[in-house]
Design a protein around this motif. Structure first.
Motif, PDB file in Angstrom:
ATOM      1  N   SER A 107       8.187 -13.424 -13.377  1.00 16.74           N
ATOM      2  CA  SER A 107       8.294 -14.895 -13.427  1.00 16.74           C
ATOM      3  C   SER A 107      10.047 -15.680 -13.623  1.00 16.74           C
ATOM      4  O   SER A 107       9.942 -15.604 -14.721  1.00 16.74           O
ATOM      5  CB  SER A 107       7.075 -15.844 -13.006  1.00 16.74           C
ATOM      6  OG  SER A 107       6.819 -16.157 -14.358  1.00 16.74           O
ATOM      7  N   VAL A 153       4.810 -10.707 -13.735  1.00 12.76           N
ATOM      8  CA  VAL A 153       4.299 -11.218 -11.904  1.00 12.76           C
ATOM      9  C   VAL A 153       3.295  -9.865 -11.634  1.00 12.76           C
ATOM     10  O   VAL A 153       2.446  -9.015 -10.895  1.00 12.76           O
ATOM     11  CB  VAL A 153       4.995 -11.429 -11.187  1.00 12.76           C
ATOM     12  CG1 VAL A 153       4.619 -11.680  -9.496  1.00 12.76           C
ATOM     13  CG2 VAL A 153       5.824 -12.886 -11.607  1.00 12.76           C
ATOM     14  N   VAL A 159       6.592 -14.807 -17.080  1.00 10.44           N
ATOM     15  CA  VAL A 159       4.777 -14.382 -17.049  1.00 10.44           C
ATOM     16  C   VAL A 159       5.121 -13.307 -16.290  1.00 10.44           C
ATOM     17  O   VAL A 159       6.141 -13.470 -15.303  1.00 10.44           O
ATOM     18  CB  VAL A 159       3.889 -15.629 -16.491  1.00 10.44           C
ATOM     19  CG1 VAL A 159       3.361 -14.609 -16.102  1.00 10.44           C
ATOM     20  CG2 VAL A 159       3.789 -16.558 -17.185  1.00 10.44           C
ATOM     21  N   GLU A 169      -0.598  -7.901 -15.770  1.00  6.47           N
ATOM     22  CA  GLU A 169      -0.143  -9.379 -15.006  1.00  6.47           C
ATOM     23  C   GLU A 169      -0.622 -10.414 -15.434  1.00  6.47           C
ATOM     24  O   GLU A 169      -1.722 -10.893 -15.692  1.00  6.47           O
ATOM     25  CB  GLU A 169      -1.018  -9.219 -13.947  1.00  6.47           C
ATOM     26  CG  GLU A 169       0.159  -8.159 -12.688  1.00  6.47           C
ATOM     27  CD  GLU A 169      -0.326  -7.576 -11.360  1.00  6.47           C
ATOM     28  OE1 GLU A 169      -0.889  -8.872 -11.184  1.00  6.47           O
ATOM     29  OE2 GLU A 169      -0.180  -6.940 -10.435  1.00  6.47           O
ATOM     30  N   GLY A 170      -0.132 -11.632 -15.273  1.00 12.87           N
ATOM     31  CA  GLY A 170      -0.256 -13.155 -16.224  1.00 12.87           C
ATOM     32  C   GLY A 170       0.190 -13.093 -17.554  1.00 12.87           C
ATOM     33  O   GLY A 170      -0.171 -14.000 -17.984  1.00 12.87           O
ATOM     34  N   TYR A 176       3.486 -19.048 -10.910  1.00 12.31           N
ATOM     35  CA  TYR A 176       3.194 -18.595 -11.858  1.00 12.31           C
ATOM     36  C   TYR A 176       4.282 -19.426 -13.006  1.00 12.31           C
ATOM     37  O   TYR A 176       5.187 -19.836 -12.640  1.00 12.31           O
ATOM     38  CB  TYR A 176       3.683 -16.756 -12.354  1.00 12.31           C
ATOM     39  CG  TYR A 176       2.722 -15.860 -11.387  1.00 12.31           C
ATOM     40  CD1 TYR A 176       1.695 -15.524 -12.268  1.00 12.31           C
ATOM     41  CD2 TYR A 176       3.104 -15.324 -10.656  1.00 12.31           C
ATOM     42  CE1 TYR A 176       0.838 -14.622 -11.985  1.00 12.31           C
ATOM     43  CE2 TYR A 176       2.845 -14.697 -10.130  1.00 12.31           C
ATOM     44  CZ  TYR A 176       1.016 -14.336 -10.219  1.00 12.31           C
ATOM     45  OH  TYR A 176      -0.083 -13.339  -9.992  1.00 12.31           O
TER      46      TYR A 176
END
Length: 258
Positions: free
Chosen positions: A215, A193, A191, A167-168, A187
């Motif tokens: 995202s 999620v 990216v 994530e990220g 976000y």
């Protein structure tokens, strides 16, 4: 003189000690004998000179022959060295290729073994997301299978297994497979999620892509698009200025008098 002398020096010495010579009287017989000695000496020197010239010619022939042999040997040595260099280059390329093939075969074998164990890893992930311990006993069980999972992952990592997709992270179609687009402002656009199923690699080989939700942030996407457009325009302007400067410099060089 001829009878008594065994060399020119001896003949001259006899001549100098001769009473005829000292008296200045040289009979015709002595003159003939003296001329005979001169002819004899001249013939010996000529013979020696001729022999020396013949020996020198033979030495030159031998030298030329040896030089030709040396050139032949040098060409043969160069040919052998070139063949040796080609063989060593071919062997080096073959060794690199076989080492690479061995490495890929090992990675393929590890990848095949890991693929069979991936369902078990997925089961752990599902348990992590769904099971919520309520009692101390359930908490102990939860901690136990989490410890087992981490131990298993450490064993896989020691064999070169690496997880991809967190994530990220920015979405990468090489390693990630998007299942959903989640519109959000939390976000940036593009990216990860949420990770639905972890992906893994061994070395440069992708064992399995990560299944992720990505995202979708329209505002951020528009801002990124504008930034990319501005960057491309700036790059194009710099290229035009560079070409104009090169053309101007070339024109100035052509106008200079030679």
């Amino acid at each position: 003189w001829v009878v008594k002398a065994d060399s020119l020096e001896s003949a001259l010495r006899i001549r100098d000690n001769s009473p005829y010579w000292n008296a200045g009287v040289i009979p015709n017989t002595i003159v003939r004998q003296w001329n005979a000695v001169g002819d004899l000496v001249s013939d010996g020197v000529a013979k020696q000179l001729d022999e020396a010239q013949q020996e020198l010619a033979q030495i030159k022939e031998i030298r030329a022959s040896e030089a030709a042999k040396a050139e032949t040997y040098a060409a043969q040595v160069a040919k052998v060295q070139d063949a040796y260099t080609r063989v060593m280059n071919d062997f080096s390329a073959y060794k690199k290729r076989t080492d690479r093939e061995k490495e890929m075969a090992m990675i393929d074998g590890k990848g095949a073994a890991v693929r069979k164990l991936l369902p078990m890893i997925d089961a752990f992930f599902i348990a992590f997301d769904t099971i919520q311990p309520q009692t101390p006993g359930e908490e102990e069980i939860d901690q136990a299978y989490r410890a087992l999972y981490h131990q298993m992952i450490q064993i896989f990592e020691s064999e070169g297994l690496e997880r991809v997709g967190n994530e990220g992270e920015e979405f990468d179609p090489t390693y990630h497979q998007a299942t959903d687009l989640i519109e959000t402002e939390e976000y940036p656009d593009g990216v990860i999620v949420k990770v639905l199923r972890a992906g893994f690699t061994i070395g440069e080989q992708l064992v399995r892509p990560a299944f992720v939700q990505v995202s979708s942030n329209p505002a951020d996407a528009a801002a990124k698009a504008e930034a990319r457009k501005a960057e491309e325009e700036a790059k194009a302007a710099a290229e035009r200025e560079s070409r104009a400067a090169e053309a101007s410099a070339e024109t100035e060089n052509q106008q200079k008098p030679e």
